[in-house]
Design a protein around this motif. Structure first.
Motif, PDB file in Angstrom:
ATOM      1  N   LYS A   1       2.155   8.094   4.973  1.00 36.33           N
ATOM      2  CA  LYS A   1       2.671   7.785   3.649  1.00 36.33           C
ATOM      3  C   LYS A   1       3.694   6.653   3.736  1.00 36.33           C
TER       4      LYS A   1
ATOM      5  N   GLN B   1      -6.510  10.368  14.257  1.00 37.44           N
ATOM      6  CA  GLN B   1      -6.297   9.640  13.010  1.00 37.44           C
ATOM      7  C   GLN B   1      -5.275  10.379  12.153  1.00 37.44           C
ATOM      8  N   SER B   2      -4.330   9.623  11.613  1.00 32.58           N
ATOM      9  CA  SER B   2      -3.269  10.222  10.808  1.00 32.58           C
ATOM     10  C   SER B   2      -3.079   9.408   9.533  1.00 32.58           C
ATOM     11  N   PRO B   3      -3.078  10.071   8.366  1.00 33.34           N
ATOM     12  CA  PRO B   3      -2.700   9.361   7.141  1.00 33.34           C
ATOM     13  C   PRO B   3      -1.178   9.241   7.073  1.00 33.34           C
TER      14      PRO B   3
ATOM     15  N   GLN C   1       0.844  -1.192   0.000  1.00 33.04           N
ATOM     16  CA  GLN C   1       0.000   0.000   0.000  1.00 33.04           C
ATOM     17  C   GLN C   1       0.883   1.247   0.000  1.00 33.04           C
TER      18      GLN C   1
ATOM     19  N   GLU D   1      -0.392   4.218   1.290  1.00 35.10           N
ATOM     20  CA  GLU D   1      -0.850   5.064   2.390  1.00 35.10           C
ATOM     21  C   GLU D   1      -1.718   4.227   3.309  1.00 35.10           C
ATOM     22  N   VAL D   2      -1.689   4.547   4.597  1.00 30.52           N
ATOM     23  CA  VAL D   2      -2.535   3.852   5.559  1.00 30.52           C
ATOM     24  C   VAL D   2      -3.076   4.883   6.538  1.00 30.52           C
ATOM     25  N   LEU D   3      -4.373   4.768   6.852  1.00 34.61           N
ATOM     26  CA  LEU D   3      -4.990   5.642   7.846  1.00 34.61           C
ATOM     27  C   LEU D   3      -4.845   4.960   9.199  1.00 34.61           C
ATOM     28  N   TRP D   4      -4.144   5.612  10.087  1.00 32.25           N
ATOM     29  CA  TRP D   4      -3.772   4.962  11.340  1.00 32.25           C
ATOM     30  C   TRP D   4      -4.263   5.771  12.518  1.00 32.25           C
ATOM     31  N   GLU D   5      -4.863   5.087  13.492  1.00 28.93           N
ATOM     32  CA  GLU D   5      -5.299   5.739  14.724  1.00 28.93           C
ATOM     33  C   GLU D   5      -4.143   5.754  15.707  1.00 28.93           C
ATOM     34  N   SER D   6      -3.732   6.958  16.082  1.00 27.17           N
ATOM     35  CA  SER D   6      -2.522   7.122  16.891  1.00 27.17           C
ATOM     36  C   SER D   6      -2.855   7.708  18.251  1.00 27.17           C
TER      37      SER D   6
END
Length: 630
Positions: free
Chosen positions: A622, A618-620, A598, A600-605
C-alpha cells in the motif's frame, strides 16, 4: 598511570596481572545462570597458555587470525594471545553468511581461525576451500562437534595444554615476546560498516592508533577500577575495540559478559553497568519500547507518567545539558524503575555512536536522568569529537576546533587530521591521498552559530534543494524508529523541492498487541499492513512527527513493508545500517509507483534465507499519501 602500563595491549594486561593478580576481578561471565569471576591473574594465564599453544602451532609475527563468535571471555583471550605474538586479530560478526565469510577472508588471508561453536565452525569449513592460507580452526564450545574429523580442527583446551607444555620447557618465553612488541606494530583489522560497497573494508590498526582512541574516551570521562560495563557484541567494531578492550585494560574496570545475546537485558538488570555504550539504533529501539510500555501500562503508572515526565523533560536547559533532578519522588516512583527495566539504573556514562540520532531520542533519556551523549567516531581515524564531562548539547558532537584536528571543508564534509590514523585498508588499493593532511570522513556536517558541530549524515545521501539547503534522511529515520509502532524506515527525497517519501517497516510485535487490544483480527505481518486501522495508526505517528519538524521536510507518502529489512539479503549491514544503493535497486518498481501516484503496487520480494534458500514471494504494498506541498 596510563603511560606506565605499557604501549601495547599485552603489556598492559601483564601490568594488570602483576599489580592486581588474584585480588581484583577483570571479568564476570554468566554461565548456566551463575556469574563466574575471572581475575586479572586468570585473564593473563588464559592468554598465556593460548598464546604459547599458538606459537607451538607456528603462529608468526604479522599472521592474521580470524575470531568468530558471540561475546565470550575466549574472544578476548584469543585477541590478546594473537597480539602477544605479533599477530593481527581479525574479528568478524558471528551472524555472517558463509559467502560473506569467504569474501572477507580472501581479503586478509588468515593462517588460523578461532571459532565459538558448531555454527561458526561449519561456516569456516564451508569456506575453507577458498581460503588456502588457512591451516587450523580452533573452537572453544565443543557441543555438537565430537564426531567432526576434519584435520583442520583443534579444541581450544588442547591448544592451551600445548601452551602449558611449552611454558614448562621454556619459562618466560611469552614474556619475551610481549616485551618485544612495539606501539606501531599492526595488531588488528577492524571492518568498516560496508553500507556503501559490496563488502566492508578492513582498516588495519596499530596498538598506537587503538590506544589513542581509548585514551580519548578516558579524557572525555575518566573511568575507575570500580566501573563496570556489559557490551552486547564482541569487539568486532572499532568502538568495542576502544572501550571493551582498551578502556577496560587501561582503567582496570570490570568487563561483564552476558550468558547469551537473548539474556543480555536481564543480565544488564542484574549487573547494573556504570558505563553503557550502544549504537544509535539500539537507543532508538529501547526508547520506543519504553514508550510502548508506558502507553499500555495500568492507570496509576500512566498518572505518574503524566505527572513526572514533563518535569523530567524540563530537567535540561535549552542546550540540552542535563541537570540534577530536583524531584526525588518522581525518581523513586517513575524514572528509576524505568531505568532499571532497561538495566540503566547505575549508568553514570552513556554514549551513542554509529549514525545520526534524533535529539528527541536523547531528550527522552535525559528526562529519565540518563546523560546520553553523542560521540563522533571513525573506524579509520578514531573518536574525533565529543563533549568533555557532564555538559553537552543535544544534536551536536562538540565544538569545532581545527587545533584539535577537526574542520568542515568547502563542500560541507567533515575533515580530520590525526597522528594516529589507521595504517590502510587491508587487501585494498592504496587508501588514497590526503589533501593538505586532512582526511575526508565522507560525512556532511555544519557549524551552528554557537560554534558546535552538527553531523547531518553521509555526504552521498544528501539532496540539494532549490533554496540552497540540503536534506539528509538520517535524522528523520532516527525519529521514525523512535515511534513504538515503527521498527525501521528508509527515507528518500526527490527534486529540488524535496518531495520526501518513506518505506516504513512496522514494529509487528507492538502493532500485533495493539490490534489484539482493539479486536482487529489478522493472520500475519502482510495482513496487518493491509488493515486500514493499522494504516491509520502509522499515518497518525508520521503526521505527529511531521508536525514536530521542518515543514519543508515532511513525509508526503509512505509504503508499509510487510517484513523487516534483512542483512542476509544485503539490505542493511551487520550493524543495522541501511545499504541505500541496494534498496534503491531492489525497490525500483516501488519508487516508480510512488512517483506515478499509484495507490498500490504488487512487488516480488525475496524472503530471508531458510536453510540457505531464498524464496521469492509476491506482496501487495500500500502507498499511503499524507499531504501535498504547496
Amino acid at each position: 598511570m596510563i603511560e606506565e602500563k605499557g604501549d601495547t595491549w599485552p603489556k598492559i594486561l601483564k601490568f594488570n596481572f602483576e599489580r592486581y593478580g588474584p585480588d581484583r576481578r577483570a571479568m564476570r561471565h554468566k554461565r548456566l545462570g551463575i556469574w563466574e569471576v575471572i581475575t586479572w591473574k586468570d585473564y593473563y594465564l588464559q592468554v598465556k597458555s593460548l598464546a604459547l599453544g599458538l606459537l607451538s602451532l607456528g603462529l608468526a609475527w604479522g599472521d592474521r587470525v580470524l575470531i568468530l563468535g558471540d561475546n565470550a571471555p575466549e574472544w578476548y583471550y584469543s585477541q590478546l594471545a594473537v597480539q602477544a605474538l605479533g599477530g593481527v586479530s581479525v574479528g568478524l560478526f558471528p551472524d555472517l553468511s558463509p559467502q560473506e565469510l569467504k569474501a572477507l577472508s580472501e581479503k586478509v588471508r588468515p593462517r588460523f581461525a578461532l571459532a565459538a561453536d558448531q555454527e561458526q565452525v561449519d561456516k569456516i569449513l564451508a569456506a575453507a576451500s577458498a581460503i588456502p592460507s588457512l591451516e587450523r580452526v580452533i573452537y572453544w564450545n565443543y557441543k555438537g562437534l565430537a564426531h567432526y574429523q576434519d584435520p583442520l580442527l583443534l579444541k581450544f583446551k588442547d591448544v592451551q595444554e600445548m601452551g602449558r607444555r611449552q611454558e614448562a620447557e621454556r619459562p618466560g618465553l611469552l614474556e619475551e615476546k610481549i616485551e618485544a612488541g612495539k606501539a606501531d606494530d599492526p595488531c588488528a583489522v577492524v571492518w568498516t560498516s560496508g553500507c556503501e560497497g559490496p563488502w566492508p573494508k578492513g582498516a588495519l590498526h596499530s596498538f598506537r592508533s587503538l590506544k589513542a582512541g581509548a585514551e580519548y574516551f578516558l579524557s572525555l570521562d575518566p573511568w575507575s577500577p570500580e566501573d563496570n560495563l556489559l557490551p552486547l557484541p564482541p569487539p568486532v567494531r572499532i568502538t568495542e575495540q576502544w572501550l571493551s578492550v582498551g578502556c577496560h585494560l587501561l582503567s582496570g574496570c570490570t568487563l561483564n559478559i552476558a550468558e547469551t545475546a537473548e539474556t543480555h537485558l536481564r543480565d544488564m538488570k542484574e549487573t547494573g553497568p556504570s558505563i553503557v555504550f550502544q549504537p544509535a539504533v539500539q537507543w532508538e529501539s529501547q526508547g520506543a519500547l519504553t514508550l510502548a510500555r508506558l502507553e499500555n501500562t495500568h492507570a496509576l503508572a500512566k498518572a505518574l507518567c503524566r505527572l513526572f515526565m514533563p518535569l523530567g523533560y524540563g530537567g535540561h536547559d535549552d542546550g540540552g545539558s542535563p541537570k540534577k533532578p530536583s524531584f526525588p519522588l518522581g525518581d523513586r516512583l517513575l524514572f528509576r524503575p524505568l531505568k532499571k527495566s532497561l538495566g540503566l539504573h547505575h549508568a553514570r556514562l552513556a554514549y551513542t555512536f554509529g549514525s545520526v540520532i534524533h535529539p528527541e531520542v536523547q531528550r527522552f533519556f535525559h528526562a529519565l536522568g540518563l546523560p546520553l551523549k553523542d560521540v563522533y567516531v571513525s573506524t579509520e581515524a578514531g573518536p574525533l569529537c565529543g563533549w568533555t564531562g557532564p555538559s553537552f548539547h543535544l544534536g551536536t558532537i562538540g565544538p569545532l576546533s581545527e587545533r584539535e584536528g577537526v574542520k568542515i571543508g568547502p563542500q560541507g564534509e567533515l575533515l580530520f587530521r590525526r597522528d594516529t590514523l589507521f595504517s590502510g585498508y587491508f587487501g585494498e588499493v592504496e587508501k588514497g591521498p590526503v589533501p593538505e593532511g586532512w582526511y575526508p570522513s565522507g560525512d556532511a556536517a555544519r557549524t551552528r552559530e554557537d560554534g558546535r558541530i552538527e553531523v547531518l549524515g553521509r555526504l552521498s545521501e544528501l539532496t540539494a534543494l532549490v533554496d540552497g539547503r540540503t536534506f539528509s534522511p538520517q535524522a528523520l529515520e532516527s525519529r521514525l524508529r523512535f515511534s513504538p509502532y515503527i521498527r525501521d524506515a528508509w527515507v528518500w527525497a526527490e527534486g529540488e523541492r524535496a518531495r520526501v517519501f518513506a518505506l516504513v517497516v512496522p514494529h509487528f510485535a507492538e502493532i500485533g498487541r495493539w490490534a489484539g487490544r482493539n479486536r482487529i483480527p489478522f493472520s500475519g505481518p502482510a495482513d496487518l499492513c493491509l488493515k486500514e486501522e493499522v494504516q491509520g495508526l502509522i499515518s497518525g505517528e508520521i503526521r505527529r512527527i511531521n508536525a514536530e519538524g521542518d515543514p519543508l521536510f515532511r513525509i508526503q507518502k509512505y509504503v508499509l513493508f510487510p517484513r523487516e529489512l534483512d542483512p542476509d539479503l544485503g539490505e542493511m549491514t551487520r550493524n543495522r545500517k541501511l545499504r541505500r544503493f541496494v534498496l534503491q535497486e531492489r525497490f525500483r518498481e516501488v519508487l516508480e509507483a510512488v512517483r506515478s501516484n499509484q495507490k498500490e503496487v504488487l512487488w516480488e520480494s525475496p524472503s530471508p534465507p531458510v536453510e540457505g534458500e531464498v524464496r521469492v514471494v509476491q506482496s501487495p504494498l500500500k502507498i499511503i499519501a499524507l499531504e501535498e506541498k504547496g
